[in-house]
Scaffold this active site. Structure first.
Site, mmCIF file in Angstrom:
data_model
loop_
_atom_site.group_PDB
_atom_site.id
_atom_site.type_symbol
_atom_site.label_atom_id
_atom_site.label_comp_id
_atom_site.label_asym_id
_atom_site.label_seq_id
_atom_site.Cartn_x
_atom_site.Cartn_y
_atom_site.Cartn_z
ATOM 1 N N PHE A 59 0.886 -1.282 -0.176
ATOM 2 C CA PHE A 59 -0.117 0.029 -0.042
ATOM 3 C C PHE A 59 0.998 1.457 -0.130
ATOM 4 O O PHE A 59 0.277 2.314 0.067
ATOM 5 C CB PHE A 59 -0.922 0.030 1.124
ATOM 6 C CG PHE A 59 -0.176 -0.161 2.442
ATOM 7 C CD1 PHE A 59 0.313 1.060 3.049
ATOM 8 C CD2 PHE A 59 -0.296 -1.388 3.069
ATOM 9 C CE1 PHE A 59 0.759 0.952 4.515
ATOM 10 C CE2 PHE A 59 0.450 -1.212 4.477
ATOM 11 C CZ PHE A 59 0.844 -0.221 4.999
ATOM 12 N N ARG A 87 -1.722 8.396 20.878
ATOM 13 C CA ARG A 87 -2.118 6.976 19.996
ATOM 14 C C ARG A 87 -3.541 6.770 20.443
ATOM 15 O O ARG A 87 -4.446 6.351 19.533
ATOM 16 C CB ARG A 87 -1.197 5.845 20.152
ATOM 17 C CG ARG A 87 0.277 6.397 19.539
ATOM 18 C CD ARG A 87 0.295 6.094 17.930
ATOM 19 N NE ARG A 87 0.363 4.715 17.679
ATOM 20 C CZ ARG A 87 0.526 4.210 16.638
ATOM 21 N NH1 ARG A 87 0.752 4.895 15.450
ATOM 22 N NH2 ARG A 87 0.400 2.767 16.394
ATOM 23 N N THR A 93 -5.252 1.852 14.011
ATOM 24 C CA THR A 93 -4.880 2.478 12.504
ATOM 25 C C THR A 93 -6.166 2.246 11.763
ATOM 26 O O THR A 93 -6.514 3.174 10.776
ATOM 27 C CB THR A 93 -3.786 1.653 12.132
ATOM 28 O OG1 THR A 93 -2.733 1.872 13.070
ATOM 29 C CG2 THR A 93 -3.185 1.909 10.854
ATOM 30 N N ARG A 104 -10.443 8.676 15.182
ATOM 31 C CA ARG A 104 -10.900 7.762 13.991
ATOM 32 C C ARG A 104 -12.125 7.147 14.302
ATOM 33 O O ARG A 104 -12.980 6.936 13.453
ATOM 34 C CB ARG A 104 -9.853 6.817 13.806
ATOM 35 C CG ARG A 104 -8.464 7.345 13.106
ATOM 36 C CD ARG A 104 -7.323 6.425 13.215
ATOM 37 N NE ARG A 104 -6.088 7.023 12.701
ATOM 38 C CZ ARG A 104 -4.931 6.454 12.949
ATOM 39 N NH1 ARG A 104 -4.738 5.519 13.884
ATOM 40 N NH2 ARG A 104 -3.848 7.011 12.280
ATOM 41 N N ASN A 114 -7.543 7.752 7.250
ATOM 42 C CA ASN A 114 -7.949 7.625 8.555
ATOM 43 C C ASN A 114 -7.631 8.948 9.539
ATOM 44 O O ASN A 114 -7.194 8.940 10.440
ATOM 45 C CB ASN A 114 -7.188 6.240 9.067
ATOM 46 C CG ASN A 114 -5.603 6.328 8.917
ATOM 47 O OD1 ASN A 114 -4.988 7.366 8.542
ATOM 48 N ND2 ASN A 114 -4.894 5.177 9.508
ATOM 49 N N HIS A 117 -2.263 11.073 11.993
ATOM 50 C CA HIS A 117 -1.041 10.422 12.318
ATOM 51 C C HIS A 117 -0.547 10.631 13.800
ATOM 52 O O HIS A 117 -0.541 11.625 14.159
ATOM 53 C CB HIS A 117 0.079 10.782 11.550
ATOM 54 C CG HIS A 117 1.179 10.029 11.957
ATOM 55 N ND1 HIS A 117 1.895 8.859 11.765
ATOM 56 C CD2 HIS A 117 2.437 10.975 12.669
ATOM 57 C CE1 HIS A 117 3.004 8.947 12.373
ATOM 58 N NE2 HIS A 117 3.462 10.015 12.953
ATOM 59 N N GLU A 128 10.519 12.028 14.006
ATOM 60 C CA GLU A 128 9.341 12.765 13.404
ATOM 61 C C GLU A 128 9.700 14.315 13.321
ATOM 62 O O GLU A 128 9.374 14.885 12.375
ATOM 63 C CB GLU A 128 8.356 12.188 13.525
ATOM 64 C CG GLU A 128 7.995 10.675 12.944
ATOM 65 C CD GLU A 128 6.861 10.124 13.605
ATOM 66 O OE1 GLU A 128 5.883 10.575 14.186
ATOM 67 O OE2 GLU A 128 6.735 8.673 13.072
HETATM 68 P P1 RTP Z 1 0.069 6.364 11.163
HETATM 69 O O1 RTP Z 1 1.563 6.096 11.115
HETATM 70 O O2 RTP Z 1 -0.552 7.098 9.926
HETATM 71 O O3 RTP Z 1 -0.279 7.073 12.385
HETATM 72 O O4 RTP Z 1 -0.630 4.905 11.302
HETATM 73 P P2 RTP Z 1 -0.197 3.896 12.056
HETATM 74 O O5 RTP Z 1 1.194 3.973 12.865
HETATM 75 O O6 RTP Z 1 -1.320 3.657 13.250
HETATM 76 O O7 RTP Z 1 -0.038 2.498 11.045
HETATM 77 P P3 RTP Z 1 1.006 2.117 10.092
HETATM 78 O O8 RTP Z 1 1.062 0.749 10.087
HETATM 79 O O9 RTP Z 1 2.281 2.881 10.287
HETATM 80 O O10 RTP Z 1 0.713 2.612 8.588
HETATM 81 C C1 RTP Z 1 0.798 4.019 8.172
HETATM 82 C C2 RTP Z 1 -0.597 4.457 7.524
HETATM 83 O O11 RTP Z 1 -0.649 3.656 6.338
HETATM 84 C C3 RTP Z 1 -1.921 3.483 5.840
HETATM 85 N N1 RTP Z 1 -2.388 2.364 5.727
HETATM 86 N N2 RTP Z 1 -2.776 1.753 4.783
HETATM 87 N N3 RTP Z 1 -4.187 -0.169 3.022
HETATM 88 C C4 RTP Z 1 -3.686 -0.730 4.178
HETATM 89 O O12 RTP Z 1 -3.598 -1.753 4.561
HETATM 90 C C5 RTP Z 1 -2.957 0.396 5.074
HETATM 91 N N4 RTP Z 1 -2.236 0.145 6.079
HETATM 92 C C6 RTP Z 1 -1.930 1.137 6.786
HETATM 93 C C7 RTP Z 1 -2.567 4.264 7.048
HETATM 94 O O13 RTP Z 1 -3.257 5.524 6.659
HETATM 95 C C8 RTP Z 1 -2.059 4.160 8.344
HETATM 96 O O14 RTP Z 1 -2.288 5.154 9.256
#
Ligand code: RTP
Length: 150
Positions: A59, A87, A93, A104, A114, A117, A128
């Protein structure tokens, strides 16, 4: 009082949907302190650094398209255990797994839209914040802290 910091970002869908104020309000109302804020049209180079650990995910190209589809609002929030609590406030997520009452859980449905971040560790937050605020973050004293921390 802890000076822990996290990087919170309103993604392009959150900006377009007019949820910047709502997201800021939740962190302000909780008692966290705003330490930096920036409105940015990020490019793929910056986002590839931000999401470097996801570079091999299927993705990833779509994620870069999404994140460059409009401006984002990057923020640094400060306070006791703000990384972990931030978080929790964002929710899972995948928004369909997010509890009601989280950002969310209250405002979105799909993982690819979503809204926001939040740094997942203190170490990630430091990286970051340096990436998004290379000019540094100006510290300020908030007298109100005496009413928030014991
Ligand atoms: P973020 O960095 O945005 O806070 O999200 P996160 O740590 O909760 O999740 P992460 O696994 O780091 O994924 C970053 C962002 O990628 C998009 N995503 N799309 N299509 C999919 O299966 C998928 N999985 C993740 C989401 O926008 C996620 O917040």
């Amino acid at each position: 009082m802890s000076a822990e910091r996290t990087y919170i970002m309103v993604k392009p869908d959150g900006v377009e949907r007019g949820l910047v104020g709502e997201i800021i309000k939740r962190f302000e109302s909780r008692g966290f302190k705003l330490a930096a804020l920036k409105f940015v049209q990020a490019d793929k180079e910056l986002l590839s650094k931000h999401y470097a650990d996801l570079a091999t995910k299927p993705f990833f190209p779509g994620l870069l398209d999404y994140m460059t589809s409009g401006p984002v609002v990057g923020m640094v929030w400060e306070g006791k255990e703000v990384v972990k609590t931030g978080r929790k406030m964002l929710g899972a997520t995948n928004p369909l797994d997010s509890a009601p009452g989280t950002i969310r859980g209250d405002y979105c449905i799909d993982v690819g839209k979503n809204l926001c971040h939040g740094s997942d560790s203190v170490e990630s937050a430091d990286k970051e914040i340096s990436l998004w605020f290379p000019e540094g973050v100006v510290g300020w004293e908030r007298k109100l802290d005496a009413q928030i921390y014991e």
